[in-house]
Design a protein around this motif. Structure first.
Motif, short mmCIF file in Angstrom:
data_model
loop_
_atom_site.label_atom_id
_atom_site.label_comp_id
_atom_site.label_asym_id
_atom_site.label_seq_id
_atom_site.Cartn_x
_atom_site.Cartn_y
_atom_site.Cartn_z
N TYR A 112 61.02 1.53 73.97
CA TYR A 112 59.75 1.78 74.65
C TYR A 112 59.62 1.03 75.97
CZ TYR A 112 57.66 -2.80 73.80
OH TYR A 112 57.37 -4.13 73.82
N MET B 18 64.29 1.89 67.14
CA MET B 18 63.56 2.80 66.26
C MET B 18 62.23 3.17 66.92
SD MET B 18 62.20 2.33 62.35
CE MET B 18 63.68 1.65 61.70
N PRO C 47 58.56 3.49 67.57
CA PRO C 47 57.51 2.59 67.04
C PRO C 47 56.69 3.19 65.90
CG PRO C 47 57.56 2.48 69.42
CD PRO C 47 58.54 3.53 69.03
N PHE C 48 56.40 4.49 65.96
CA PHE C 48 55.61 5.09 64.88
C PHE C 48 56.44 5.20 63.60
CE2 PHE C 48 51.86 5.72 67.23
CZ PHE C 48 52.21 6.11 68.51
N GLU D 55 58.58 2.90 62.75
CA GLU D 55 58.52 1.54 62.19
C GLU D 55 57.29 1.41 61.31
OE1 GLU D 55 58.31 -1.10 65.53
OE2 GLU D 55 60.45 -1.05 65.90
N LYS E 187 53.83 9.64 63.56
CA LYS E 187 53.06 10.82 63.99
C LYS E 187 53.78 11.57 65.11
CE LYS E 187 50.03 8.93 67.55
NZ LYS E 187 48.72 8.95 68.16
N GLN E 188 54.47 10.84 65.99
CA GLN E 188 55.25 11.50 67.02
C GLN E 188 56.31 10.54 67.54
OE1 GLN E 188 51.49 11.69 69.30
NE2 GLN E 188 52.74 11.55 71.12
N ALA E 189 57.29 11.09 68.25
CA ALA E 189 58.34 10.26 68.82
C ALA E 189 57.97 9.98 70.27
CB ALA E 189 59.68 10.98 68.76
N ILE E 190 58.31 8.76 70.74
CA ILE E 190 57.90 8.41 72.10
C ILE E 190 58.79 9.06 73.16
CG2 ILE E 190 56.78 6.27 71.43
CD1 ILE E 190 59.24 4.79 72.48
N ASP F 215 57.40 13.29 72.23
CA ASP F 215 55.95 13.40 72.03
C ASP F 215 55.54 14.75 71.44
OD1 ASP F 215 55.36 11.46 74.98
OD2 ASP F 215 55.07 10.87 72.90
N ASP G 290 49.85 6.68 62.06
CA ASP G 290 49.26 6.43 63.36
C ASP G 290 49.34 4.93 63.66
OD1 ASP G 290 46.69 8.35 64.92
OD2 ASP G 290 47.82 6.68 65.77
N LEU G 291 48.99 4.55 64.88
CA LEU G 291 49.23 3.19 65.36
C LEU G 291 48.58 2.11 64.48
CD1 LEU G 291 50.60 1.65 67.68
CD2 LEU G 291 48.43 1.68 68.87
N ARG G 292 47.34 2.38 64.03
CA ARG G 292 46.59 1.33 63.32
C ARG G 292 46.82 1.31 61.82
NH1 ARG G 292 43.07 1.46 68.24
NH2 ARG G 292 43.29 3.72 68.19
N THR H 130 50.93 -3.30 60.47
CA THR H 130 51.69 -4.11 61.42
C THR H 130 53.12 -4.22 60.92
OG1 THR H 130 49.72 -5.43 61.83
CG2 THR H 130 51.80 -6.35 62.55
N PRO H 131 54.06 -3.51 61.55
CA PRO H 131 55.43 -3.52 61.02
C PRO H 131 56.05 -4.91 61.10
CG PRO H 131 55.15 -1.85 62.74
CD PRO H 131 53.93 -2.69 62.75
#
Lengths: 254, 124
Positions: free
Chosen positions: A15, A37, A39-40, A42, A123-126, A129, A183-185, A188-189
């Motif tokens: 990222y 990897m 982030p989503f 993770e 949810k998606q790949a960076i 997307d 999703d992001l929230r 915490t990986p």
């Protein structure tokens, strides 16, 4: 219920790396670029491992589709707590054309083969997307889906998912087996530290080809061109407040 | 280091070493370059090396570059290389563990903030 959770993890360009478009606009530069990897993904692995630590599920299987280097991503997932990995080998032109449709076909085939109770994906790949793989996988399996999950709770043979939607939060209850996208929230990986990576070396990664799963990788899409986003216009400096007001009026914003 | 034995002893002679050196059989003996040596002087040696390796691994992702991190890591450890008091060593190792936690938090926050900025509307 098998108590087995499949988690898809994708190897993407890190990222923090500045993306560069190839001079011929056919794609982006990936050679020698740092990958890690998604982030989503993770967050997806972390959720599955948390469920296992709470003894709500029995086994976490990390899956990645791609070339040899995808195994590094699976190793990271194993270091974070997954029990074993499955590397679906896709290389060359097939890998360039690999998208959500192909991956979801692979995930669906694996879910049946491994008798999965739950599939958790990012949810998606960076990099692309797309935000499609989870949804397509659920459709192919005819399973319910809880996407954009910011909270997941297993309740018997059902899953309660709190979803992040435009208007706020939506809570749904779906039957298992199901597909959930993180999703992001959601959590915490944990960091895959060196001792964990060492311990994870003992865990197994199975190797297979998409043909072994009876999956056809033909893409219905063709990438025509890749361009950088338009450059930001240089800002204009003004001397006084009157100048600022004048310029804003010119631009029609006041 | 106390308790150097004669070099090249066979493994089966470990019990003789305790007797010969007149040290309690509860002392851990390790083999260093063919000699059996008491581990009492630096039982924390393994921990310190482990800490260094873990920090080095974490440093690969350091924002200012892994070379920058490695330099500072090495000098920080070298500064304390003559410390022998086990209590002091334990304190330094604990500080190292704390730095590990801080780095993990740093990496998480950077990633989280980048993702939040890219994918979510700014909160009004």
């Amino acid at each position: 219920m098998s108590g087995r959770v499949l988690v898809g993890v994708k190897r993407v360009i890190d990222y923090a790396v500045k993306i560069r478009v190839k001079p011929d606009n056919s794609g982006i530069v990936t050679d020698g670029v740092k990958h890690s990897m998604n982030p989503f993904c993770e967050i997806a692995i972390e959720e599955a491992v948390k469920l296992k630590e709470k003894k709500l599920i029995k086994e976490v299987v990390a899956v990645s589709c791609g070339p040899q280097q995808s195994q590094e991503t699976i190793r990271t997932a194993l270091a974070m707590g997954a029990d074993r990995g499955i590397h679906v080998e896709v290389t060359g032109k097939d890998y360039e054309a690999l998208g959500p449709l192909q991956v979801s076909k692979i995930m669906a085939a694996l879910a049946k083969k491994e008798d999965a109770q739950l599939i958790i994906l990012g949810k998606q790949a960076i990099d692309d997307d797309c935000n499609q793989t989870g949804q397509m996988t659920a459709a192919l399996l005819d399973w319910p889906q809880g996407t954009f999950a910011s909270e997941v709770a297993l309740e018997g043979d059902k899953v309660k998912v709190v979803r992040e939607i435009d208007g706020g939060l939506e809570t749904i209850k779906i039957n298992t087996p199901a597909v959930v996208t993180a999703d992001l929230r959601l959590n915490t990986p944990r960091y895959a530290t060196l001792p964990n990576i060492m311990k994870a070396k003992k865990k197994k990664i199975a190797n297979m080809k998409p043909a072994d799963l009876g999956v056809d990788l033909t893409s219905r899409l063709e990438v025509l061109r890749v361009d950088e986003p338009p450059q930001r216009q240089a800002g204009v400096k003004v001397e006084t407040v009157e100048d600022l007001v004048g310029k804003l009026k010119e631009a029609g914003t006041i | 280091m106390l308790g150097w034995s004669e070099g090249g002893q066979r493994r089966g002679d470990v019990s003789l070493t305790y007797h010969r050196l007149n040290i309690p059989s509860t002392t851990r003996l390790v083999r260093v370059k063919g000699h059996l040596v008491s581990d009492m002087a630096n039982p924390l040696r393994g921990e310190v090396i482990r800490l260094y390796k873990n920090l080095l691994y974490l440093g690969r992702e350091y924002p200012q570059g892994s070379a920058y991190f490695r330099e500072r890591l090495k000098s920080a450890f070298m500064k304390n290389k003559d410390v022998t008091d086990p209590e002091k060593i334990k304190k330094l190792v604990a500080r190292g563990d704390f730095v590990i936690k801080e780095l993990e938090a740093l990496y998480f926050l950077r990633k989280y903030r980048a993702m939040k900025k890219r994918y979510y509307e700014p909160e009004k």
